[in-house]
Design a protein around this motif. Sequence first.
Motif, PDB file in Angstrom:
ATOM      1  N   ILE A  74      34.794  10.358  38.023  1.00  0.00           N
ATOM      2  CA  ILE A  74      35.411  11.792  37.985  1.00  0.00           C
ATOM      3  C   ILE A  74      37.019  11.034  38.272  1.00  0.00           C
ATOM      4  O   ILE A  74      36.628  10.773  39.681  1.00  0.00           O
ATOM      5  CB  ILE A  74      35.135  13.109  38.648  1.00  0.00           C
ATOM      6  N   VAL A  75      38.332  11.303  38.179  1.00  0.00           N
ATOM      7  CA  VAL A  75      39.537  10.559  39.314  1.00  0.00           C
ATOM      8  C   VAL A  75      39.907  11.869  39.449  1.00  0.00           C
ATOM      9  O   VAL A  75      41.304  11.782  39.980  1.00  0.00           O
ATOM     10  CB  VAL A  75      40.010   9.816  38.218  1.00  0.00           C
ATOM     11  N   ARG A  76      39.778  13.082  38.436  1.00  0.00           N
ATOM     12  CA  ARG A  76      40.454  14.660  39.008  1.00  0.00           C
ATOM     13  C   ARG A  76      40.279  15.198  38.437  1.00  0.00           C
ATOM     14  O   ARG A  76      40.024  15.121  38.012  1.00  0.00           O
ATOM     15  CB  ARG A  76      41.931  13.970  38.651  1.00  0.00           C
ATOM     16  N   ILE A  77      40.547  16.383  39.458  1.00  0.00           N
ATOM     17  CA  ILE A  77      40.335  17.480  39.112  1.00  0.00           C
ATOM     18  C   ILE A  77      41.585  18.650  39.710  1.00  0.00           C
ATOM     19  O   ILE A  77      42.391  18.573  40.635  1.00  0.00           O
ATOM     20  CB  ILE A  77      39.193  18.471  40.349  1.00  0.00           C
ATOM     21  N   ASP A  78      41.998  19.561  38.421  1.00  0.00           N
ATOM     22  CA  ASP A  78      42.324  20.521  39.127  1.00  0.00           C
ATOM     23  C   ASP A  78      42.073  22.160  38.485  1.00  0.00           C
ATOM     24  O   ASP A  78      41.729  22.144  37.941  1.00  0.00           O
ATOM     25  CB  ASP A  78      44.373  20.106  37.994  1.00  0.00           C
ATOM     26  N   TRP A  79      42.898  22.166  39.091  1.00  0.00           N
ATOM     27  CA  TRP A  79      41.845  24.250  39.498  1.00  0.00           C
ATOM     28  C   TRP A  79      43.395  25.039  39.664  1.00  0.00           C
ATOM     29  O   TRP A  79      43.804  24.718  40.468  1.00  0.00           O
ATOM     30  CB  TRP A  79      41.154  24.305  40.221  1.00  0.00           C
ATOM     31  N   LEU A  80      43.349  25.539  38.877  1.00  0.00           N
ATOM     32  CA  LEU A  80      44.897  27.027  38.832  1.00  0.00           C
ATOM     33  C   LEU A  80      44.206  27.654  39.412  1.00  0.00           C
ATOM     34  O   LEU A  80      43.199  29.016  39.413  1.00  0.00           O
ATOM     35  CB  LEU A  80      45.221  27.080  37.451  1.00  0.00           C
ATOM     36  N   SER A  81      44.868  28.465  40.909  1.00  0.00           N
ATOM     37  CA  SER A  81      44.222  30.015  41.714  1.00  0.00           C
ATOM     38  C   SER A  81      45.677  30.530  41.956  1.00  0.00           C
ATOM     39  O   SER A  81      46.603  30.615  41.537  1.00  0.00           O
ATOM     40  CB  SER A  81      44.290  29.085  43.160  1.00  0.00           C
TER      41      SER A  81
END
Length: 81
Positions: A74-81
């Motif tokens: 896994i190279v990236r995680i994006d989460w909309l808050s």
Amino acid sequence: MYAGDLDSVVRQQADALPTEAINPFRELRALLETPLEWSALNLDSPKANLLTQALGGRGLAVYLVLDEQRGVYIVRIDWLS
């Protein structure tokens, strides 16, 4: 089965995820152990090894599949808050 690993930056991203993102992230980790529903990041090259997966409708993970090593990174995680 594939072995999963996290980039050091992703470890920090995972540690900073909000509470509502923890279960989708755990589900992603379980999903990545078996390559059934993986989706390509580049639709022009569906056999590419850089893939994405939605996280609970509010996030996105980008991961690299290393078939010869039977690994997922896994190279990236994006989460909309």
